[in-house]
Design an enzyme around this catalytic site. Structure first.
Site, PDB file in Angstrom:
ATOM      1  N   LYS A 196       1.972  -0.790   1.405  1.00 48.79           N
ATOM      2  CA  LYS A 196       0.741  -0.077   1.740  1.00 48.79           C
ATOM      3  C   LYS A 196      -0.411  -1.051   1.938  1.00 48.79           C
ATOM      4  O   LYS A 196      -1.237  -0.874   2.828  1.00 48.79           O
ATOM      5  CB  LYS A 196       0.385   0.942   0.663  1.00 48.79           C
ATOM      6  CG  LYS A 196      -0.818   1.815   1.064  1.00 48.79           C
ATOM      7  CD  LYS A 196      -1.179   2.800  -0.014  1.00 48.79           C
ATOM      8  CE  LYS A 196      -1.929   2.142  -1.129  1.00 48.79           C
ATOM      9  NZ  LYS A 196      -3.286   1.694  -0.715  1.00 48.79           N
ATOM     10  N   ASP A 197      -0.468  -2.093   1.104  1.00 52.12           N
ATOM     11  CA  ASP A 197      -1.455  -3.157   1.280  1.00 52.12           C
ATOM     12  C   ASP A 197      -0.805  -4.245   2.138  1.00 52.12           C
ATOM     13  O   ASP A 197      -0.499  -5.339   1.654  1.00 52.12           O
ATOM     14  CB  ASP A 197      -1.888  -3.707  -0.081  1.00 52.12           C
ATOM     15  CG  ASP A 197      -2.612  -2.664  -0.908  1.00 52.12           C
ATOM     16  OD1 ASP A 197      -3.727  -2.297  -0.531  1.00 52.12           O
ATOM     17  OD2 ASP A 197      -2.040  -2.211  -1.916  1.00 52.12           O
TER      18      ASP A 197
ATOM     19  N   GLN B  31      -2.445  -7.692   2.532  1.00 55.04           N
ATOM     20  CA  GLN B  31      -2.277  -8.427   1.273  1.00 55.04           C
ATOM     21  C   GLN B  31      -0.875  -9.004   1.180  1.00 55.04           C
ATOM     22  O   GLN B  31      -0.688 -10.169   0.799  1.00 55.04           O
ATOM     23  CB  GLN B  31      -2.538  -7.488   0.096  1.00 55.04           C
ATOM     24  CG  GLN B  31      -2.173  -8.081  -1.256  1.00 55.04           C
ATOM     25  CD  GLN B  31      -2.448  -7.129  -2.390  1.00 55.04           C
ATOM     26  OE1 GLN B  31      -3.579  -7.022  -2.855  1.00 55.04           O
ATOM     27  NE2 GLN B  31      -1.427  -6.422  -2.857  1.00 55.04           N
TER      28      GLN B  31
ATOM     29  N   HIS C 128       3.610   2.585  -8.109  1.00 49.09           N
ATOM     30  CA  HIS C 128       3.816   1.402  -8.943  1.00 49.09           C
ATOM     31  C   HIS C 128       5.181   1.447  -9.632  1.00 49.09           C
ATOM     32  O   HIS C 128       5.863   0.424  -9.754  1.00 49.09           O
ATOM     33  CB  HIS C 128       2.712   1.292  -9.999  1.00 49.09           C
ATOM     34  CG  HIS C 128       1.345   1.064  -9.439  1.00 49.09           C
ATOM     35  ND1 HIS C 128       0.412   2.065  -9.363  1.00 49.09           N
ATOM     36  CD2 HIS C 128       0.765  -0.035  -8.891  1.00 49.09           C
ATOM     37  CE1 HIS C 128      -0.702   1.580  -8.824  1.00 49.09           C
ATOM     38  NE2 HIS C 128      -0.512   0.315  -8.529  1.00 49.09           N
TER      39      HIS C 128
END
Length: 285
Positions: free
Chosen positions: A152-153, A156, A38
């Site tokens: 990574k997503d 999404q 993050h």
């Protein structure tokens, strides 16, 4: 850094920043339990002149969890999150209340129909409707010029790119590279569910994807052969609850039969349960 919860307070903070000369507002949407992955998103939103005012949202979104998923158990670490966000140089930490984003009687949802059909969309009905809906709300509240999401997503990320394009939203969507541990495990808030044995088995996901990359680099173009190599690595690692291992078109996420120089860019994606954690990972081919 200031911390706000109400949409009205967020909008006021952004308005003050723009009045003071801010040219571009950046948004990093998260569900908390923050880690170095993050932090890297904040580095991306600040880099290359993308934004000079950064907002980080922390919200565990109930509408993207299914009835038997881990919403109630999802890790929540607000104090640690605030410390990381402040240390990373954000201007605003926005921790909205669910009632502020979903007023009583809320009945409006956003649905992206095609890129959500397979992969996690097929295994988690309603998940991406919840993701698209909450991100549309985050955009409406923060009015960002740019928003950063981790690769990574990957499904999404592609879903939100499609939503932003289709709804004519004036937000630049930036995908940030996956951050990994030194041994290759993709950073994830759900990694904290893993015990020592699970942690070792979880390496099977990234190693399976690396095996696909290696076979592709050696000249293999048949997706069936690539997947066979990846499944062998997962089995050897003891990952026996594999949701999927697929090779898809990197934009449409439609499964491919072959990859090669003349083909569209391809992506290999994997999802599996390790212990009680459902982990995902992906790499380009």
């Amino acid at each position: 850094m200031i911390t706000v919860s109400r949409v009205a307070d967020l909008r006021a903070a952004v308005a003050r920043a723009r009045a003071a000369g801010t040219r571009r507002v950046g948004l990093v949407p998260t569900m908390g339990a923050l880690h170095e992955g993050h932090r890297s998103l904040l580095d991306v939103v600040r880099g290359a002149g993308r934004a000079d005012f950064a907002v980080v949202s922390v919200f565990v979104n109930p509408t993207q969890f299914g009835p038997n998923e881990d919403f109630s158990a999802y890790p929540r670490t607000p104090d640690a999150d605030a410390a990381l966000v402040a240390g990373a140089g954000a201007d605003v930490l926005w921790m909205p209340d669910a009632a502020d984003l979903y007023p009583p009687g809320a009945q409006t949802f956003v649905e992206v129909t095609e890129v959500t059909k397979g992969l996690c969309g097929a295994r988690r009905p309603g998940h991406f409707r919840g993701v698209a809906t909450v991100v549309a709300k985050l955009f409406a509240a923060a009015q960002p010029d740019v928003a950063v999401f981790g690769e990574k997503d990957f499904q999404q990320l592609q879903t939100l790119r499609r939503m932003t394009q289709d709804l004519l939203l004036p937000v630049e969507i930036v995908g940030a590279p996956t951050v990994r541990e030194p041994d290759g495990l993709a950073l994830s808030s759900r990694n904290r569910y893993l015990d020592a044995g699970d942690r070792v088995r979880a390496l099977g996901l990234s190693r399976a994807l690396l095996a696909l990359q290696a076979h592709r680099a050696a000249g293999e173009t048949r997706v069936a052969a690539l997947l066979e190599a990846g499944r062998a690595v997962l089995a050897e690692a003891g990952v026996d609850r594999v949701d999927y291992l697929e090779v898809v078109d990197a934009e449409t996420l439609v499964p491919l039969d072959a990859v090669g120089p003349a083909a569209a860019p391809a992506r290999a994606l994997v999802a599996a349960f390790v212990g009680r954690a459902r982990l995902i990972d992906n790499m380009p081919l």
